[in-house]
Design an enzyme around this catalytic site. Structure first.
Site, PDB file in Angstrom:
ATOM      1  N   TRP A 570     -25.410   7.446 -16.390  1.00  0.00           N
ATOM      2  CA  TRP A 570     -27.178   6.423 -17.175  1.00  0.00           C
ATOM      3  C   TRP A 570     -27.806   8.307 -17.059  1.00  0.00           C
ATOM      4  CZ3 TRP A 570     -31.035   5.069 -12.818  1.00  0.00           C
ATOM      5  CH2 TRP A 570     -31.006   6.739 -12.033  1.00  0.00           C
ATOM      6  N   ASP A 571     -27.413   9.149 -16.350  1.00  0.00           N
ATOM      7  CA  ASP A 571     -27.894  10.482 -16.917  1.00  0.00           C
ATOM      8  C   ASP A 571     -28.157  11.409 -17.874  1.00  0.00           C
ATOM      9  OD1 ASP A 571     -26.657  10.767 -14.655  1.00  0.00           O
ATOM     10  OD2 ASP A 571     -26.278  12.845 -14.049  1.00  0.00           O
ATOM     11  N   GLU A 711     -26.223   6.465  -3.986  1.00  0.00           N
ATOM     12  CA  GLU A 711     -24.813   6.716  -3.815  1.00  0.00           C
ATOM     13  C   GLU A 711     -25.085   7.164  -2.496  1.00  0.00           C
ATOM     14  OE1 GLU A 711     -22.544   8.740  -6.799  1.00  0.00           O
ATOM     15  OE2 GLU A 711     -23.074   7.577  -8.496  1.00  0.00           O
ATOM     16  N   LYS A 825     -28.886   8.776  -0.678  1.00  0.00           N
ATOM     17  CA  LYS A 825     -29.564  10.701  -1.964  1.00  0.00           C
ATOM     18  C   LYS A 825     -30.486  10.728  -3.213  1.00  0.00           C
ATOM     19  CE  LYS A 825     -25.422  11.720  -4.668  1.00  0.00           C
ATOM     20  NZ  LYS A 825     -23.952  11.347  -5.658  1.00  0.00           N
ATOM     21  N   GLN A 826     -31.264  10.286  -3.464  1.00  0.00           N
ATOM     22  CA  GLN A 826     -32.010  10.297  -4.639  1.00  0.00           C
ATOM     23  C   GLN A 826     -32.718   8.629  -4.541  1.00  0.00           C
ATOM     24  OE1 GLN A 826     -28.118   9.731  -6.308  1.00  0.00           O
ATOM     25  NE2 GLN A 826     -29.813   9.280  -8.415  1.00  0.00           N
TER      26      GLN A 826
HETATM   27  C1  BGC Z   1     -20.676  10.690  -8.322  1.00  0.00           C
HETATM   28  C2  BGC Z   1     -20.567   9.637  -8.992  1.00  0.00           C
HETATM   29  C3  BGC Z   1     -19.135   9.454  -9.780  1.00  0.00           C
HETATM   30  C4  BGC Z   1     -18.198  10.790  -9.018  1.00  0.00           C
HETATM   31  C5  BGC Z   1     -16.963  10.910  -9.498  1.00  0.00           C
HETATM   32  C6  BGC Z   1     -19.433  11.452  -7.181  1.00  0.00           C
HETATM   33  O1  BGC Z   1     -20.414  13.069  -6.862  1.00  0.00           O
HETATM   34  O2  BGC Z   1     -21.889  10.806  -6.962  1.00  0.00           O
HETATM   35  O3  BGC Z   1     -21.551   9.826  -9.672  1.00  0.00           O
HETATM   36  O4  BGC Z   1     -19.121   8.662 -10.308  1.00  0.00           O
HETATM   37  O5  BGC Z   1     -18.638  11.775  -8.764  1.00  0.00           O
HETATM   38  O6  BGC Z   1     -17.561  11.322 -10.742  1.00  0.00           O
HETATM   39  C1  BGC Z   2     -25.791  10.649  -8.962  1.00  0.00           C
HETATM   40  C2  BGC Z   2     -25.424  10.271 -10.057  1.00  0.00           C
HETATM   41  C3  BGC Z   2     -25.123  10.315 -11.126  1.00  0.00           C
HETATM   42  C4  BGC Z   2     -24.455  11.853 -11.572  1.00  0.00           C
HETATM   43  C5  BGC Z   2     -23.725  12.847 -12.269  1.00  0.00           C
HETATM   44  C6  BGC Z   2     -24.185  12.000  -8.959  1.00  0.00           C
HETATM   45  O1  BGC Z   2     -24.122  12.481  -7.723  1.00  0.00           O
HETATM   46  O2  BGC Z   2     -25.882  10.377  -7.568  1.00  0.00           O
HETATM   47  O3  BGC Z   2     -26.812   9.119 -10.133  1.00  0.00           O
HETATM   48  O4  BGC Z   2     -25.255  10.088 -12.113  1.00  0.00           O
HETATM   49  O5  BGC Z   2     -23.977  12.318 -10.458  1.00  0.00           O
HETATM   50  O6  BGC Z   2     -25.390  13.403 -12.517  1.00  0.00           O
END
Ligand code: BGC
Ligand code: BGC
Length: 974
Positions: A570-571, A711, A825-826
């Site tokens: 979603w970034d 997350e 976390k955010q």
């Molecule tokens: C992120 C998730 C991601 C996962 C696997 C985690 O660090 O927070 O958004 O899907 O890594 O890539």
């Molecule tokens: C964040 C997510 C993000 C992902 C990829 C994770 O650490 O929590 O929001 O989509 O990283 O950047």
């Protein structure tokens, strides 16, 4: 008052007040001079005085030790001279007085003849141009020195060791000078010859020009040997260039991967990390191209790092040039953001007594021809009569993605002028043709090498003093995704590039860059660090976003590293897309089309979960199937695996994509896209939301077992962001159907048939939207982030806000431990407040901001957070708090504040930084009718902002300026 919200008005802007500066140059109103070593060489007298004292007291002292005293206070100087020796306080005092007496006696001899070359002319020119001038010196003898030199009347303010307590490297002298001049710090340029002074002036938020060698003043924005050749125009040009330049002067090995990420360049088709041409231990060298995906058995899909095309190996008198071997000095690496040209220069010798050479590498990836790049090196002999030079410039198929090999070698050849390589990805079978044509000084003998997978051109000759030997390598890389006969095409393109020559290729690329920057640039007046960081972060997005295809998007780490394996999250839609929506809408459209082309896989994902419509994957790669890894190594113990649930249940991404589609449509006015593609994305996404909602006994629809943006809390029920967005998405879809019925009935009919949409289904959309659980407490107006969140243990504020904390709250408390607390976390509820401000009342905005913002791990949580927190702080009327968040985002990659920039650029933080500036500080909004408005909220340091955007196909110039009357904004349709 600064920071106060200003009315939208039509006052004239202030850029013209500085007539000598063209519109895209930093406004400079004052020049602040250090004294010693800049205007005069009292450093020499200081040296003589210290030497006299040292000789009398039998202390070891010489010119080399003296170098370390530059810009340092008397007390600190004495400590250095004493080298650890303790002295009774009275003796210290007596010695200091003696040294000073010797010094003052020497100063008595000063006359205007002691002014350094160029100094007086520059001061005079600044004054004639209407700039204020000041002295900022650590010396307490400043008045004596100025009088002796006969230039006291040339300065509007003099701040010296007598007027401030904390000396350089503290910023105090500079800030005091700016205040006395009445000029904002960020409109001052400081001339300094000492490292401590450079650091102090940077801390003061000023532009800084260093005088002296890079080892001493390399941190400055620009550098000259001295003032002898610096006139005002040169000074202005240097600052104007510095505002577009990212520099590195320190080559310490621990930051090698970080710097490698920072110096990534590219053209929207392929990028290359700042990996050294000659290689370096510890680097993670890589170049990535859109579309070149591969998956290995058991591994998720990632872009295969391309065969290394940038390498140039050098041997001087038989010793291989390796920056970590022998002696390297004077490193200066810089990236020109205006043109994407990366340069690196240094001096090197392999061993004491061996020949010393000056080496300068340059490279760029052409924005004019998406397949082409060029690298060149110049070598100059600095010692001895001659030395042999051997150069190897070729291509190398022996590359890997963090241990995984993606390429099979299909063919290679090399001759005296070119090297060619044909490879194929192991699983996806993508063919890649690489070609390099090498041009060199005719004096070099040419040959070739054909080691397996490493075709190259070899050159041998002699270096002669004072002559620079150049070797230039033109490269073309073409994948089978883009061309039928990629190898032949690559060879033809490399040949064409070489035929045209470096200058022509670079000029064509630079012209394209100029056109891009016309829309992409955000000019900030009064904040050097923010200015460079904004341009840098936008640059990183511009080089990685898919400019030439709608079959690719922008990964979380762009095309700059191995992190997240180039997957699209979603970034992209929420953080990185907006700068493109406003500046280069066709690139935004490419990224949305990437999603549209992947609707079949999104439908398959929904179906596999028992839902209807399109459910987009949390992580997406080539096909659009879910590629989130299910297990990853635990951060604390890599031998333990952690189950990753995001791919299963972080469902909000489907609404995020709809949000981006509608934002693009509203800003661009691209009805054609909406009718043909965008509407389908929105409608099929809505269908997913309707089918995934559970109607329960309470008469409400619920979304259970989800992950919201935060997350730190997984598998929760009724996440506010998710539920509100589901409602919003369903409502928008219903409204879109009405719009289509009115404005594009044929498309409405086509879509209804194609999607087999009937009234029962759209009735259900409305029903779910009406009855989805919205977790808001009517008494407090607090939205509960998810069911049960408010019952969790509250945050540990002292730890959370402790400046000493260096790890995330999740790392401190453990995954489960953190999940039992309210640490975020955010932004999550606040992410909702940011994106959909209209769904919250004014009171809800305030209450939820006050509750959730302090609970967020701004420092070490997600890098997606700070930029959003910056906008929210502005909306809460606190732009200076917003600025602290902004700087955290600005430094994510440039200063590696999260210690993981080596994995690649934080793309979302980069896009968020732009949003913080444009939606936060500028307060830009687009009304439904396409009118652009601004409600600016500038941080104290910022004096103005200027940017261009395209809205509904029209160019708008947006200017925000601070004046004594407050902050005002104008929007001009061009
Ligand atoms: C992120 C998730 C991601 C996962 C696997 C985690 O660090 O927070 O958004 O899907 O890594 O890539
Ligand atoms: C964040 C997510 C993000 C992902 C990829 C994770 O650490 O929590 O929001 O989509 O990283 O950047």
């Amino acid at each position: 008052m600064s920071g106060s919200r200003a009315a939208h008005s039509t006052s004239t802007h202030r850029w013209q007040e500085d007539p000598a500066s063209a519109a895209d140059r930093p406004v400079l109103r004052a020049v602040v001079f250090d004294l010693d070593g800049v205007l005069t060489d009292t450093a020499e007298y200081h040296y003589q005085a210290w030497q006299q004292l040292a000789d009398e007291e039998g202390l070891a002292f010489d010119r080399e030790i003296n170098e370390r005293l530059r810009g340092v206070s008397r007390e600190q100087s004495l400590d250095i001279v004493l080298a650890g020796r303790a002295l009774p306080a009275t003796t210290r005092k007596a010695w200091l007085e003696r040294k000073n007496a010797y010094y003052v006696a020497l100063l008595g001899r000063l006359t205007s003849a002691d002014l350094l070359p160029g100094a007086q002319a520059l001061v005079t020119a600044c004054r004639e141009a209407g700039m204020a001038t000041a002295i900022a010196s650590a010396s307490r003898n400043t008045p004596t020195v100025l009088a002796g030199l006969g230039i006291a009347e040339l300065f509007d303010a003099v701040v010296d060791g007598n007027s401030v307590v904390r000396s350089k490297p503290e910023p105090d002298v500079f800030l005091a000078a700016a205040e006395r001049l009445g000029v904002p710090a960020g409109q001052c340029v400081v001339l300094e010859d000492a490292e401590a002074g450079v650091v102090g002036a940077l801390q003061a938020g000023m532009w800084v020009v260093g005088l002296g060698p890079a080892v001493r003043v390399g941190r400055a924005h620009a550098r000259f040997a001295d003032l002898s050749a610096v006139d005002l125009a040169t000074l202005r040009d240097a600052i104007a260039a510095a505002a577009w330049t990212v520099r590195q002067h320190d080559g310490s090995a621990d930051s090698v991967r970080h710097q490698e990420t920072v110096f990534t360049i590219g053209n929207g088709h392929f990028c290359v990390r700042g990996s050294f041409e000659e290689g370096h231990p510890g680097q993670a060298p890589a170049s990535f191209m859109h579309g070149v995906w591969d998956a290995m058995p058991v591994q998720v899909t990632e872009l295969a790092a391309l065969p290394a095309w940038w390498g140039i190996d050098l041997w001087v008198d038989g010793a291989r040039l390796q920056p970590h071997v022998g002696m390297l000095t004077g490193l200066e690496r810089q990236l020109d953001l205006r043109t994407g040209l990366l340069t690196r220069g240094f001096e090197w010798t392999s061993a004491p007594g061996a020949p010393r050479v000056a080496v300068r590498f340059e490279r760029f990836v052409s924005l004019d021809d998406r397949h082409t790049a060029a690298v060149r090196v110049g070598v100059t002999l600095l010692s001895g009569d001659s030395a042999t030079l051997r150069v190897r410039a070729g291509l190398n198929a022996h590359v890997e993605n963090t241990g995984l090999v993606h390429w099979d070698l299909l063919g290679q050849h090399a001759d005296g002028g070119s090297a060619n390589l044909l490879t194929r990805t192991r699983t996806s079978g993508i063919i890649l043709g690489s070609a390099a044509v090498v041009q060199a000084d005719p004096a070099l003998r040419t040959g070739s090498g054909d080691a397996d997978g490493q075709p190259c051109v070899e050159l041998n000759g002699l270096l002669q003093p004072g002559r620079t030997t150049m070797v230039t390598k033109f490269v073309a890389i073409v994948s089978g995704v883009d061309h039928e006969d990629p190898w032949a095409h690559a060879q033809a393109l490399a040949g064409q590039a070489a035929g045209g020559g470096w200058e022509r290729l670079q000029a064509a690329s630079s012209a394209r860059w100029a056109a891009l920057w016309r829309y992409a640039d955000v000019l900030v007046d009064g904040a050097p660090e923010a200015q460079i960081a904004l341009r840098y972060n936008v640059f990183q997005l511009l080089i990685a976003a898919p400019r030439f295809t709608e079959q690719a998007s922008l990964g979380a780490k762009t095309l700059s590293g191995f992190g997240y394996r180039h997957h699209v999250f979603w970034d992209t839609e929420i953080f990185m897309l907006p700068p493109f929506v406003f500046s280069e809408p066709q690139v935004a459209r490419n990224m949305l089309m990437y999603r549209w082309h992947r609707l079949p896989e999104a439908r398959a994902k929904a179906a596999a979960n028992g839902y209807r419509g399109a459910q987009f994957p949390w992580e997406s790669a080539d096909s659009g199937a879910e590629v989130t890894p299910t297990w990853v190594p635990h951060f604390a113990n890599p031998h333990e695996l952690v189950r990753i649930w995001t791919g299963d249940v972080e469902i909000h991404i489907t609404a995020d994509i709809a949000f981006a589609v509608l934002q693009y449509w509203r800003v661009s006015g691209d009805d054609g896209f909406l009718r043909a593609h965008g509407a389908e994305l929105v409608l099929d996404g809505a269908r997913f939301w309707a089918s995934a909602a559970h109607l329960e006994a309470d008469g409400r629809y619920h979304y259970r077992d989800v992950i919201g943006p935060d997350e730190y809390h997984e598998r929760v029920d009724d996440n506010a962001y998710t539920n509100y967005f589901a409602r919003w998405h369903l409502q928008q879809a219903a409204a879109l159907l009405d719009w289509l019925a009115e404005h594009a009935p044929a498309d409405a009919a086509r879509l209804r048939t194609h999607l087999q949409l009937d009234d029962d289904e759209t009735d259900r959309w409305r029903d779910v939207a009406d009855r989805v659980l919205l977790p808001v407490d009517p008494d407090t107006d607090l939205l509960e982030q998810f069911e049960g969140y408010l019952q969790l243990t509250d945050v540990d504020l002292p730890t959370l806000r402790s400046p000493a904390r260096t790890t995330s709250m999740q790392q401190r408390l453990g995954i489960e431990g953190c999940a039992r607390t309210q640490h975020l976390k955010q932004p999550d509820v606040l992410m909702l407040a940011y994106l959909l401000p209209d769904v919250l009342t004014a009171r809800q905005h305030q209450v939820n901001y006050d509750y959730y913002d302090p609970r967020t791990d701004h420092e070490h949580g997600s890098s997606l957070g700070p930029s959003i927190s910056a906008v929210l702080a502005c909306r809460a009327g606190r732009p200076d708090l917003g600025y602290a968040h902004f700087l955290r985002a600005a430094r994510a990659d440039l200063l590696d504040v999260r210690h993981n920039a080596g994995d690649g650029i934080h793309g979302a933080s980069a896009g968020g930084l732009w949003q913080a500036a444009v939606f936060g500080f500028v307060g830009l909004r687009v009304r439904d009718d396409g009118t652009v408005t601004c409600d600016p909220m500038l941080p104290d340091a910022w004096q103005g902002v200027r940017l261009r955007c395209r809205v509904h196909g029209r160019d708008h110039l947006v200017e925000v300026a601070r004046s004594s009357g407050g902050v005002s904004a104008t929007v001009t349709v061009e």
